[in-house]
Design a protein around this motif. Structure first.
Motif, PDB file in Angstrom:
ATOM      1  N   ALA A  64      31.291  54.428  71.003  1.00 56.38           N
ATOM      2  CA  ALA A  64      30.423  55.519  71.667  1.00 56.38           C
ATOM      3  C   ALA A  64      31.550  56.708  71.911  1.00 56.38           C
ATOM      4  O   ALA A  64      32.527  56.530  72.119  1.00 56.38           O
ATOM      5  CB  ALA A  64      29.721  55.229  72.603  1.00 56.38           C
ATOM      6  N   GLY A 119      24.956  61.302  73.432  1.00 54.88           N
ATOM      7  CA  GLY A 119      25.400  60.495  72.101  1.00 54.88           C
ATOM      8  C   GLY A 119      24.268  60.803  71.268  1.00 54.88           C
ATOM      9  O   GLY A 119      22.979  60.535  71.484  1.00 54.88           O
ATOM     10  N   ASN A 175      20.722  60.600  73.014  1.00 51.24           N
ATOM     11  CA  ASN A 175      20.723  59.832  74.002  1.00 51.24           C
ATOM     12  C   ASN A 175      21.315  60.653  75.383  1.00 51.24           C
ATOM     13  O   ASN A 175      22.695  60.840  75.192  1.00 51.24           O
ATOM     14  CB  ASN A 175      21.349  58.394  74.037  1.00 51.24           C
ATOM     15  CG  ASN A 175      21.237  57.495  75.467  1.00 51.24           C
ATOM     16  OD1 ASN A 175      20.288  57.943  76.146  1.00 51.24           O
ATOM     17  ND2 ASN A 175      21.745  56.599  75.368  1.00 51.24           N
ATOM     18  N   MET A 224      29.402  59.942  66.164  1.00 52.75           N
ATOM     19  CA  MET A 224      28.526  60.417  67.363  1.00 52.75           C
ATOM     20  C   MET A 224      28.818  61.463  67.983  1.00 52.75           C
ATOM     21  O   MET A 224      30.027  62.001  68.390  1.00 52.75           O
ATOM     22  CB  MET A 224      28.613  59.259  68.725  1.00 52.75           C
ATOM     23  CG  MET A 224      27.690  59.480  69.521  1.00 52.75           C
ATOM     24  SD  MET A 224      27.788  58.227  70.759  1.00 52.75           S
ATOM     25  CE  MET A 224      26.958  56.920  70.120  1.00 52.75           C
ATOM     26  N   ASP A 245      27.270  62.138  79.842  1.00 45.66           N
ATOM     27  CA  ASP A 245      27.678  61.512  78.864  1.00 45.66           C
ATOM     28  C   ASP A 245      26.363  61.680  77.537  1.00 45.66           C
ATOM     29  O   ASP A 245      25.353  61.145  77.992  1.00 45.66           O
ATOM     30  CB  ASP A 245      28.081  60.051  78.899  1.00 45.66           C
ATOM     31  CG  ASP A 245      28.053  59.330  77.631  1.00 45.66           C
ATOM     32  OD1 ASP A 245      28.189  59.852  76.476  1.00 45.66           O
ATOM     33  OD2 ASP A 245      27.598  58.041  77.780  1.00 45.66           O
ATOM     34  N   VAL A 247      23.165  60.475  78.815  1.00 43.14           N
ATOM     35  CA  VAL A 247      23.026  59.320  79.868  1.00 43.14           C
ATOM     36  C   VAL A 247      23.727  60.087  81.207  1.00 43.14           C
ATOM     37  O   VAL A 247      24.821  61.050  81.199  1.00 43.14           O
ATOM     38  CB  VAL A 247      24.342  58.542  79.617  1.00 43.14           C
ATOM     39  CG1 VAL A 247      24.321  57.509  80.271  1.00 43.14           C
ATOM     40  CG2 VAL A 247      24.139  57.703  78.095  1.00 43.14           C
ATOM     41  N   ARG A 270      29.851  49.910  65.464  1.00 39.91           N
ATOM     42  CA  ARG A 270      28.792  49.053  65.831  1.00 39.91           C
ATOM     43  C   ARG A 270      28.728  47.887  65.094  1.00 39.91           C
ATOM     44  O   ARG A 270      27.597  47.790  64.547  1.00 39.91           O
ATOM     45  CB  ARG A 270      27.698  49.649  66.505  1.00 39.91           C
ATOM     46  CG  ARG A 270      27.836  50.977  67.719  1.00 39.91           C
ATOM     47  CD  ARG A 270      26.580  51.482  68.304  1.00 39.91           C
ATOM     48  NE  ARG A 270      27.088  52.049  69.518  1.00 39.91           N
ATOM     49  CZ  ARG A 270      26.297  52.815  70.432  1.00 39.91           C
ATOM     50  NH1 ARG A 270      24.911  52.746  69.888  1.00 39.91           N
ATOM     51  NH2 ARG A 270      26.550  53.478  71.205  1.00 39.91           N
ATOM     52  N   TRP A 285      22.231  52.772  80.323  1.00 35.81           N
ATOM     53  CA  TRP A 285      23.195  52.607  79.387  1.00 35.81           C
ATOM     54  C   TRP A 285      24.679  52.136  79.944  1.00 35.81           C
ATOM     55  O   TRP A 285      24.963  52.640  81.163  1.00 35.81           O
ATOM     56  CB  TRP A 285      23.633  53.942  78.640  1.00 35.81           C
ATOM     57  CG  TRP A 285      24.252  53.832  77.260  1.00 35.81           C
ATOM     58  CD1 TRP A 285      23.759  53.525  75.998  1.00 35.81           C
ATOM     59  CD2 TRP A 285      25.487  53.795  77.175  1.00 35.81           C
ATOM     60  NE1 TRP A 285      24.769  53.411  75.182  1.00 35.81           N
ATOM     61  CE2 TRP A 285      25.773  53.613  75.912  1.00 35.81           C
ATOM     62  CE3 TRP A 285      26.531  54.057  77.974  1.00 35.81           C
ATOM     63  CZ2 TRP A 285      27.240  53.677  75.369  1.00 35.81           C
ATOM     64  CZ3 TRP A 285      27.882  54.138  77.401  1.00 35.81           C
ATOM     65  CH2 TRP A 285      28.296  53.702  76.171  1.00 35.81           C
ATOM     66  N   MET A 340      31.905  58.253  74.459  1.00 41.13           N
ATOM     67  CA  MET A 340      32.415  58.544  75.790  1.00 41.13           C
ATOM     68  C   MET A 340      33.623  57.509  75.933  1.00 41.13           C
ATOM     69  O   MET A 340      34.247  57.788  76.853  1.00 41.13           O
ATOM     70  CB  MET A 340      31.208  58.291  76.760  1.00 41.13           C
ATOM     71  CG  MET A 340      30.546  56.931  76.584  1.00 41.13           C
ATOM     72  SD  MET A 340      31.763  55.278  77.272  1.00 41.13           S
ATOM     73  CE  MET A 340      31.886  55.959  78.818  1.00 41.13           C
TER      74      MET A 340
HETATM   75  N1  GLY Z   1      27.034  57.060  75.222  1.00 36.64           N
HETATM   76  C1  GLY Z   1      25.746  57.121  74.971  1.00 36.64           C
HETATM   77  C2  GLY Z   1      25.250  56.225  73.753  1.00 36.64           C
HETATM   78  O1  GLY Z   1      26.016  55.775  73.291  1.00 36.64           O
HETATM   79  O2  GLY Z   1      23.971  56.488  73.346  1.00 36.64           O
END
Ligand code: GLY
Length: 277
Positions: A41, A228, A203, A92, A226, A205, A69, A161, A43
């Protein structure tokens, strides 16, 4: 049509204009972090800024982070080639606030970028919030003018998350794009949510905690943001295709794969090869 490269530049340009420091993608193998095999990700390279262990170079940052992933907590491996939206390797896009703006700023930026800069019609978008997060629900109503039925409350981990088994975590709010009734699938929280019709594009967070291996959690020094957004997913929306594998980047890779190994079909194998490339 905007190319994938132009979309990445437009995202980073928007946040640079709004006082974010643009940080280049870190290597896929995390530097100084034994808790993850690969960066999964945007972050991850900023983990120590969230926990307070290191001082960030700027209170606001943005990046387009290469991510994998294919195992662990965030594992999309088995979906690749079979859905319109999953990858093992992707970029991302993210904006980050290290103790600067919080929920209101994150929602305002996301809504402005999607509806004003990218000109996505508001009626194509809906959002989820963590079931207890009244504040985020109110902000979506106030900032975006979304009606209650487009602010869906979710009680599962989909809206809480965490980076992995340990590390920063918090409730999140996801933005979904409706690719239209001709695609199978239902809105988030419905029995058909796993179809490809409503695709999560971004997303947000709201980072508030740090999770430890013994199961305990502590408050982060300051609430932080954060976000994404899958570059390939937003490219599909902006290029007017429903399938990520039909965007400019993947069309080129799939054509090359077919030329080299043969086979005319658009079946999963060429998509898997393109994903890995
Ligand atoms: N860090 C946010 C995501 O991976 O969705």
């Amino acid at each position: 049509m905007q190319s994938l490269n132009e979309i990445r530049s437009a995202f980073l340009g928007y946040f640079e204009k709004n006082d974010h420091l643009i940080i280049p993608s870190a290597p896929l193998v995390p530097q100084n972090d034994p808790t993850l095999l690969f960066v999964n990700a945007g972050m991850v390279p900023f983990k120590n800024y969230f926990t307070g262990a290191e001082t960030p170079p700027s209170p606001r940052a943005a990046s387009s982070q290469k991510s994998v992933r294919a195992g662990g907590k965030h594992n999309d491996l088995d979906n690749v080639g079979y859905t319109a939206r999953h990858h093992t390797f992707f970029e991302m896009l993210g904006n980050f606030s290290f103790g600067d703006y919080f929920k209101a700023g994150a929602i305002e930026h996301a809504w402005t970028l999607l509806t004003k800069e990218f000109k996505i019609p508001a009626e194509k978008l809906c959002v989820t919030v963590y079931h207890t997060d009244d504040e985020a629900a109110e902000l979506w109503k106030k900032i975006a003018g979304l009606p209650d039925e487009k602010i869906i409350r979710i009680a599962t981990n989909d809206n809480f998350w965490s980076m992995g088994d340990t590390g920063p975590c918090g409730p999140c709010s996801e933005i979904f794009y409706d690719h239209g009734p001709h695609i199978a699938g239902g809105p988030p929280g419905s029995p058909d949510e796993d179809g490809d019709r409503f695709v999560e594009i971004w997303n947000l967070v709201f980072m508030q905690f740090e999770q430890f291996a013994d199961g305990t959690r502590r408050d982060l020094p300051k609430p932080q943001i954060d976000t994404g957004m899958g570059l390939e997913r937003i490219a599909a929306v902006l290029q007017g295709v429903h399938d990520n594998y039909d965007i400019d980047l993947f069309r080129t890779l799939i054509a090359a794969s077919k030329e080299l190994v043969g086979g005319g079909s658009n079946g999963p194998s060429h998509r898997v090869i393109a994903d890995h490339l």
